[in-house]
Design an enzyme around this catalytic site. Structure first.
Site, PDB file in Angstrom:
ATOM      1  N   ARG A   1     112.420  77.391 -66.840  1.00 40.26           N
ATOM      2  CA  ARG A   1     113.577  78.187 -66.430  1.00 40.26           C
ATOM      3  C   ARG A   1     113.872  79.323 -67.418  1.00 40.26           C
ATOM      4  NH1 ARG A   1     112.080  75.618 -62.894  1.00 40.26           N
ATOM      5  NH2 ARG A   1     113.219  74.185 -61.553  1.00 40.26           N
TER       6      ARG A   1
ATOM      7  N   SER B   1     121.951  75.248 -59.474  1.00 36.76           N
ATOM      8  CA  SER B   1     121.872  74.222 -60.517  1.00 36.76           C
ATOM      9  C   SER B   1     122.571  74.718 -61.776  1.00 36.76           C
ATOM     10  CB  SER B   1     120.415  73.893 -60.833  1.00 36.76           C
ATOM     11  OG  SER B   1     119.783  73.309 -59.715  1.00 36.76           O
TER      12      SER B   1
ATOM     13  N   GLU C   1     121.668  76.333 -67.220  1.00 35.36           N
ATOM     14  CA  GLU C   1     120.640  77.094 -66.513  1.00 35.36           C
ATOM     15  C   GLU C   1     121.202  78.438 -66.074  1.00 35.36           C
ATOM     16  OE1 GLU C   1     117.956  76.684 -62.452  1.00 35.36           O
ATOM     17  OE2 GLU C   1     118.252  74.922 -63.709  1.00 35.36           O
TER      18      GLU C   1
END
Length: 306
Positions: free
Chosen positions: A177, A228, A298
């Site tokens: 990520r 998320s 995130e």
């Protein structure tokens, strides 16, 4: 931003410049204060021209696509928001090496569906993701065991000092990520991306897309959210840890840690960015206290949360 700077922007962009724009209308979480100004761009060329003009004017700016994976402060943004709506998609099918080329403002799900209609496979996993190609390349978006890193061939990049060039996937130095852009805040703009693909049948590609979309509906909450919230720690699930900490369904104001999936914070209509931020801090502190695991966001924070 000082008045003379706004005057410079008005002179440079004219009617294209929109002032005092509520960011709640441009983010998937439907929260955030006002940006001092917003400039929409509709093509790769407009995006490039806009970025170069703002660099020349020494104006701070951010690129915004679909508005997912970010949390904008209730205090707003004292920078220019360049709204990237460049969404052309080109699919090469008549060769032994098919590929998909998409401008950075294209929605991932649209890219996946257009490819499937042409009998091209490789992006089906991204169909349920609401983000844009540019945001996905920037953050190495992923789902269902796949990621941008695994399918990207190259990205066309406009660098502030080096101009436009094609960056192979290796140059983006991907991590989970994350990319070199996200970690190092390089003064550059992602203009487009080219993805590897393989030929298949339309029916097989659509079958995969349908399966991914059904799974998403069964496991992720509807409603306004950032996506998320936290990265999964190595060998763990952020959602499982937050649920095990007893926070699933916990509310602050009109924001709630989803009772369906604890790694999502949902705006129950009328939430503030600060309420979402407070829930994030609560989840981090509680999980750290109970399990000794530090959850890393995130999403990215834009603006002042002090």
């Amino acid at each position: 931003m000082k008045p003379h700077q706004l005057d410079e922007l008005r002179a440079a962009f004219g009617a294209r410049l929109h002032e005092n724009i509520s960011m709640a209308n441009y983010t998937t979480a439907r929260v955030g204060g006002s940006a001092v100004a917003l400039i929409p761009t509709h093509t790769q060329e407009e995006l490039s021209e806009c970025a170069q003009m703002l660099w020349n004017l020494s104006m701070p700016f951010i690129i915004l696509g679909s508005g997912s994976n970010i949390l904008v402060s209730d205090k707003g943004l004292d920078v220019i928001v360049v709204h990237n709506r460049a969404h052309n998609v080109r699919i090469k099918t008549n060769s032994d090496s098919p590929y998909i080329e998409a401008e950075s403002g294209a929605i991932l799900g649209t890219v996946a569906r257009q490819s499937a209609l042409r009998g091209i496979s490789g992006m089906e996993w991204s169909a349920p993701i609401p983000g844009t190609v540019g945001g996905a390349v920037y953050g190495n978006a992923g789902a269902y065991g796949n990621s941008i890193q695994s399918c990207l061939k190259m990205a066309k990049i406009l660098h502030k000092t080096e101009g436009v060039s094609d960056w192979p996937v290796e140059k983006l130095n991907y991590q989970y990520r994350s990319s070199v852009f996200k970690r190092e805040k390089i003064p550059a703009v992602i203009l487009s991306a080219t993805f590897n693909a393989v030929q298949t049948s339309r029916e097989e590609a659509w079958e995969k897309i349908d399966a991914y979309q059904v799974h998403r509906k069964e496991t992720q909450p509807p409603g306004a959210s950032m996506g998320s919230t936290f990265k999964n720690p190595p060998g763990e699930s952020a959602g499982r840890l937050i649920e095990a900490a007893g926070l699933k369904g916990h509310r602050i104001g009109r924001a709630i840690i989803s009772p369906i999936h604890a790694n999502f914070i949902v705006n129950l209509e009328g939430a503030t960015a600060q309420e979402i931020y407070q829930l994030m801090k609560l989840a981090q502190e509680t999980v750290a206290d109970k399990f000794g695991v530090v959850l890393e966001p995130e999403i990215e924070f834009l603006g002042d949360f002090s």
